[in-house]
Design a protein around this motif. Structure first.
Motif, PDB file in Angstrom:
ATOM      1  N   SER A 110       0.853  -1.187   0.000  1.00  0.00           N
ATOM      2  CA  SER A 110       0.000   0.000   0.000  1.00  0.00           C
ATOM      3  C   SER A 110       0.888   1.236   0.000  1.00  0.00           C
ATOM      4  O   SER A 110       2.092   1.154   0.264  1.00  0.00           O
ATOM      5  CB  SER A 110      -0.907   0.014   1.234  1.00  0.00           C
ATOM      6  OG  SER A 110      -0.141   0.252   2.413  1.00  0.00           O
ATOM      7  N   PHE A 111       0.297   2.389  -0.252  1.00  0.00           N
ATOM      8  CA  PHE A 111       1.063   3.641  -0.250  1.00  0.00           C
ATOM      9  C   PHE A 111       1.563   3.968   1.155  1.00  0.00           C
ATOM     10  O   PHE A 111       2.621   4.578   1.322  1.00  0.00           O
ATOM     11  CB  PHE A 111       0.211   4.787  -0.811  1.00  0.00           C
ATOM     12  CG  PHE A 111      -0.034   4.669  -2.290  1.00  0.00           C
ATOM     13  CD1 PHE A 111       0.872   5.178  -3.206  1.00  0.00           C
ATOM     14  CD2 PHE A 111      -1.168   4.033  -2.773  1.00  0.00           C
ATOM     15  CE1 PHE A 111       0.663   5.056  -4.571  1.00  0.00           C
ATOM     16  CE2 PHE A 111      -1.396   3.906  -4.135  1.00  0.00           C
ATOM     17  CZ  PHE A 111      -0.478   4.412  -5.038  1.00  0.00           C
ATOM     18  N   ALA A 112       0.837   3.513   2.174  1.00  0.00           N
ATOM     19  CA  ALA A 112       1.274   3.744   3.555  1.00  0.00           C
ATOM     20  C   ALA A 112       2.590   3.035   3.846  1.00  0.00           C
ATOM     21  O   ALA A 112       3.366   3.476   4.704  1.00  0.00           O
ATOM     22  CB  ALA A 112       0.196   3.272   4.524  1.00  0.00           C
ATOM     23  N   ASP A 113       2.858   1.956   3.126  1.00  0.00           N
ATOM     24  CA  ASP A 113       4.093   1.191   3.335  1.00  0.00           C
ATOM     25  C   ASP A 113       5.331   1.910   2.786  1.00  0.00           C
ATOM     26  O   ASP A 113       6.454   1.425   2.968  1.00  0.00           O
ATOM     27  CB  ASP A 113       3.982  -0.191   2.681  1.00  0.00           C
ATOM     28  CG  ASP A 113       2.951  -1.075   3.360  1.00  0.00           C
ATOM     29  OD1 ASP A 113       2.732  -0.891   4.567  1.00  0.00           O
ATOM     30  OD2 ASP A 113       2.362  -1.936   2.676  1.00  0.00           O
ATOM     31  N   LEU A 114       5.148   3.047   2.127  1.00  0.00           N
ATOM     32  CA  LEU A 114       6.287   3.791   1.590  1.00  0.00           C
ATOM     33  C   LEU A 114       7.016   4.600   2.664  1.00  0.00           C
ATOM     34  O   LEU A 114       8.097   5.136   2.402  1.00  0.00           O
ATOM     35  CB  LEU A 114       5.826   4.743   0.481  1.00  0.00           C
ATOM     36  CG  LEU A 114       5.408   4.095  -0.842  1.00  0.00           C
ATOM     37  CD1 LEU A 114       4.943   5.159  -1.821  1.00  0.00           C
ATOM     38  CD2 LEU A 114       6.551   3.283  -1.439  1.00  0.00           C
ATOM     39  N   GLU A 115       6.444   4.700   3.848  1.00  0.00           N
ATOM     40  CA  GLU A 115       7.084   5.428   4.934  1.00  0.00           C
ATOM     41  C   GLU A 115       8.496   4.904   5.168  1.00  0.00           C
ATOM     42  O   GLU A 115       8.703   3.724   5.461  1.00  0.00           O
ATOM     43  CB  GLU A 115       6.270   5.284   6.223  1.00  0.00           C
ATOM     44  CG  GLU A 115       6.830   6.036   7.407  1.00  0.00           C
ATOM     45  CD  GLU A 115       6.630   7.535   7.299  1.00  0.00           C
ATOM     46  OE1 GLU A 115       7.564   8.273   7.679  1.00  0.00           O
ATOM     47  OE2 GLU A 115       5.563   7.969   6.826  1.00  0.00           O
ATOM     48  N   GLY A 116       9.501   5.799   4.974  1.00  0.00           N
ATOM     49  CA  GLY A 116      10.891   5.420   5.182  1.00  0.00           C
ATOM     50  C   GLY A 116      11.522   4.671   4.028  1.00  0.00           C
ATOM     51  O   GLY A 116      12.719   4.368   4.064  1.00  0.00           O
ATOM     52  N   LYS A 117      10.761   4.387   2.978  1.00  0.00           N
ATOM     53  CA  LYS A 117      11.297   3.699   1.798  1.00  0.00           C
ATOM     54  C   LYS A 117      11.745   4.736   0.766  1.00  0.00           C
ATOM     55  O   LYS A 117      11.496   5.933   0.901  1.00  0.00           O
ATOM     56  CB  LYS A 117      10.234   2.776   1.187  1.00  0.00           C
ATOM     57  CG  LYS A 117       9.720   1.691   2.124  1.00  0.00           C
ATOM     58  CD  LYS A 117      10.801   0.713   2.493  1.00  0.00           C
ATOM     59  CE  LYS A 117      10.227  -0.558   3.133  1.00  0.00           C
ATOM     60  NZ  LYS A 117       9.479  -0.294   4.387  1.00  0.00           N
ATOM     61  N   THR A 118      12.396   4.278  -0.292  1.00  0.00           N
ATOM     62  CA  THR A 118      12.901   5.168  -1.343  1.00  0.00           C
ATOM     63  C   THR A 118      12.156   4.915  -2.650  1.00  0.00           C
ATOM     64  O   THR A 118      12.011   3.762  -3.070  1.00  0.00           O
ATOM     65  CB  THR A 118      14.409   4.946  -1.566  1.00  0.00           C
ATOM     66  OG1 THR A 118      15.100   5.155  -0.341  1.00  0.00           O
ATOM     67  CG2 THR A 118      14.944   5.929  -2.602  1.00  0.00           C
ATOM     68  N   THR A 119      11.685   5.992  -3.272  1.00  0.00           N
ATOM     69  CA  THR A 119      11.036   5.869  -4.571  1.00  0.00           C
ATOM     70  C   THR A 119      11.797   6.692  -5.609  1.00  0.00           C
ATOM     71  O   THR A 119      12.506   7.640  -5.270  1.00  0.00           O
ATOM     72  CB  THR A 119       9.574   6.363  -4.542  1.00  0.00           C
ATOM     73  OG1 THR A 119       9.550   7.775  -4.334  1.00  0.00           O
ATOM     74  CG2 THR A 119       8.784   5.668  -3.458  1.00  0.00           C
ATOM     75  N   ALA A 120      11.626   6.333  -6.868  1.00  0.00           N
ATOM     76  CA  ALA A 120      12.232   7.063  -7.985  1.00  0.00           C
ATOM     77  C   ALA A 120      11.147   7.876  -8.666  1.00  0.00           C
ATOM     78  O   ALA A 120      10.160   7.311  -9.148  1.00  0.00           O
ATOM     79  CB  ALA A 120      12.880   6.091  -8.969  1.00  0.00           C
ATOM     80  N   GLN A 121      11.302   9.217  -8.696  1.00  0.00           N
ATOM     81  CA  GLN A 121      10.274  10.086  -9.275  1.00  0.00           C
ATOM     82  C   GLN A 121      10.902  11.298  -9.962  1.00  0.00           C
ATOM     83  O   GLN A 121      11.958  11.771  -9.537  1.00  0.00           O
ATOM     84  CB  GLN A 121       9.335  10.625  -8.189  1.00  0.00           C
ATOM     85  CG  GLN A 121       8.802   9.622  -7.192  1.00  0.00           C
ATOM     86  CD  GLN A 121       7.877   8.596  -7.788  1.00  0.00           C
ATOM     87  OE1 GLN A 121       7.760   7.496  -7.281  1.00  0.00           O
ATOM     88  NE2 GLN A 121       7.234   8.937  -8.892  1.00  0.00           N
ATOM     89  N   SER A 122      10.213  11.806 -10.987  1.00  0.00           N
ATOM     90  CA  SER A 122      10.549  13.115 -11.530  1.00  0.00           C
ATOM     91  C   SER A 122      10.105  14.159 -10.517  1.00  0.00           C
ATOM     92  O   SER A 122       8.983  14.099 -10.003  1.00  0.00           O
ATOM     93  CB  SER A 122       9.829  13.329 -12.864  1.00  0.00           C
ATOM     94  OG  SER A 122       9.957  14.659 -13.283  1.00  0.00           O
ATOM     95  N   LEU A 123      10.958  15.124 -10.232  1.00  0.00           N
ATOM     96  CA  LEU A 123      10.705  16.059  -9.128  1.00  0.00           C
ATOM     97  C   LEU A 123       9.535  17.001  -9.373  1.00  0.00           C
ATOM     98  O   LEU A 123       8.998  17.569  -8.415  1.00  0.00           O
ATOM     99  CB  LEU A 123      11.966  16.870  -8.826  1.00  0.00           C
ATOM    100  CG  LEU A 123      13.168  16.076  -8.296  1.00  0.00           C
ATOM    101  CD1 LEU A 123      14.317  17.015  -7.975  1.00  0.00           C
ATOM    102  CD2 LEU A 123      12.785  15.266  -7.059  1.00  0.00           C
ATOM    103  N   THR A 124       9.119  17.185 -10.613  1.00  0.00           N
ATOM    104  CA  THR A 124       8.005  18.094 -10.872  1.00  0.00           C
ATOM    105  C   THR A 124       6.721  17.357 -11.229  1.00  0.00           C
ATOM    106  O   THR A 124       5.740  17.975 -11.619  1.00  0.00           O
ATOM    107  CB  THR A 124       8.349  19.072 -12.013  1.00  0.00           C
ATOM    108  OG1 THR A 124       8.710  18.329 -13.183  1.00  0.00           O
ATOM    109  CG2 THR A 124       9.478  19.994 -11.615  1.00  0.00           C
ATOM    110  N   SER A 125       6.707  16.042 -11.075  1.00  0.00           N
ATOM    111  CA  SER A 125       5.516  15.272 -11.421  1.00  0.00           C
ATOM    112  C   SER A 125       4.542  15.218 -10.258  1.00  0.00           C
ATOM    113  O   SER A 125       4.901  15.398  -9.089  1.00  0.00           O
ATOM    114  CB  SER A 125       5.893  13.842 -11.836  1.00  0.00           C
ATOM    115  OG  SER A 125       6.250  13.079 -10.700  1.00  0.00           O
ATOM    116  N   ASN A 126       3.290  14.942 -10.581  1.00  0.00           N
ATOM    117  CA  ASN A 126       2.267  14.771  -9.562  1.00  0.00           C
ATOM    118  C   ASN A 126       2.599  13.594  -8.650  1.00  0.00           C
ATOM    119  O   ASN A 126       2.276  13.586  -7.454  1.00  0.00           O
ATOM    120  CB  ASN A 126       0.919  14.543 -10.253  1.00  0.00           C
ATOM    121  CG  ASN A 126      -0.253  14.763  -9.321  1.00  0.00           C
ATOM    122  OD1 ASN A 126      -0.354  15.793  -8.675  1.00  0.00           O
ATOM    123  ND2 ASN A 126      -1.131  13.791  -9.254  1.00  0.00           N
TER     124      ASN A 126
END
Length: 274
Positions: free
Chosen positions: A152-168
């Protein structure tokens, strides 16, 4: 000064003119936050020129890309924009730029509109005008296939994601408590995910499905989807009221005559326009 004439000037002259506030859509003006923004673009302006200049990435398959890395620019957003331009009685002229610079290009007057899967949100509505949505979709949280810790999205706490910095999706990753690794796009996100350098990435479901259609990558999976759907529209300089109204009329006609459904089926296998 007309944008097309400006492009013919030398680099030094262009810089001088830009500093003086000259651009394709008129002199810069103060935006709602006090920063400089492009003047509104009118329907009459683009019809007089016979061209609407469109900011797009050109590297964002299946929305805006070159087939096999070469040849004519194509993609769902590109074809939608060409169809809208045809309804407006003008030619769509595309200016390719990286996503992280695309809004700056609109604000500087380099483009009349952005067609590049721009999600409509409150922050952007405060700065830009938007057409009615022409794409509706969910966001997906993607992990490696063997990752059972993130469901779930709640499980992202403390994890690392790869994202474009200006994206939604960057904003969603931050809100979920993730540490964000900056990337230029989806391909780099997948690469970092497979290398184990990030735990997950968030992106549009349509991007994921298109990628899997061509790659059938068994090393990654969808771990969760957003409940809310995102709506994508064409982005214009603030105050471009009559041009936005004309674009909405064009989109209504393209929806009614089946063009948007046909383009959706071509690129995604289902109607994603509503």
């Amino acid at each position: 000064m007309n944008r097309r004439r400006l492009s013919l000037l030398g680099a030094a002259a262009a810089i001088t003119l830009a500093a003086a506030g000259c651009g394709g859509s008129g002199p810069a003006q103060d935006g709602p936050d006090g920063t400089a923004s492009a003047a509104p673009v009118t329907l009459q302006q683009i019809q007089d020129e016979g061209v609407i200049t469109v900011g797009t990435e050109g590297t964002y398959r299946p929305f805006s890309f070159h087939q096999d890395g070469a040849g004519e620019l194509t993609g769902y957003d590109v074809e939608v924009m060409r169809a809208v331009a045809d309804k407006l009685g003008v030619e769509a002229q595309f200016e390719e730029t990286q996503w992280d610079a695309i809004f700056a290009g609109l604000e500087a007057g380099r483009f009349d509109v952005i067609a590049n899967q721009v999600t409509i949100n409150d922050e952007r509505l405060a700065k830009y005008d938007f057409s009615d949505p022409y794409t509706v979709s969910n966001g997906v949280l993607v992990t490696t296939a063997d990752n059972n810790e993130i469901t779930s999205f709640a499980d992202l706490e403390g994890k690392t994601t790869a994202q474009s910095l200006t994206s939604n999706w960057y904003a969603l990753a931050q809100e979920s408590g993730a540490d964000v690794e900056a990337v230029e796009g989806w391909a780099q996100s997948v690469s970092l995910l497979e290398q184990g350098r990030v735990d997950a990435t968030i992106n549009d479901k349509l991007t994921y499905l298109d990628y899997q259609k061509d790659n059938n990558n068994q090393n990654i999976k969808i771990a969760a989807e957003t409940e809310d759907q995102s709506e994508v529209g064409l982005a214009f300089p603030k105050g471009s009221t009559d041009l936005v109204e004309a674009a909405n009329k064009a989109l209504d006609e393209l929806r009614a005559d089946g063009t948007l459904a046909r383009l959706s089926e071509k690129y995604f296998g289902e109607d994603v326009s509503q």
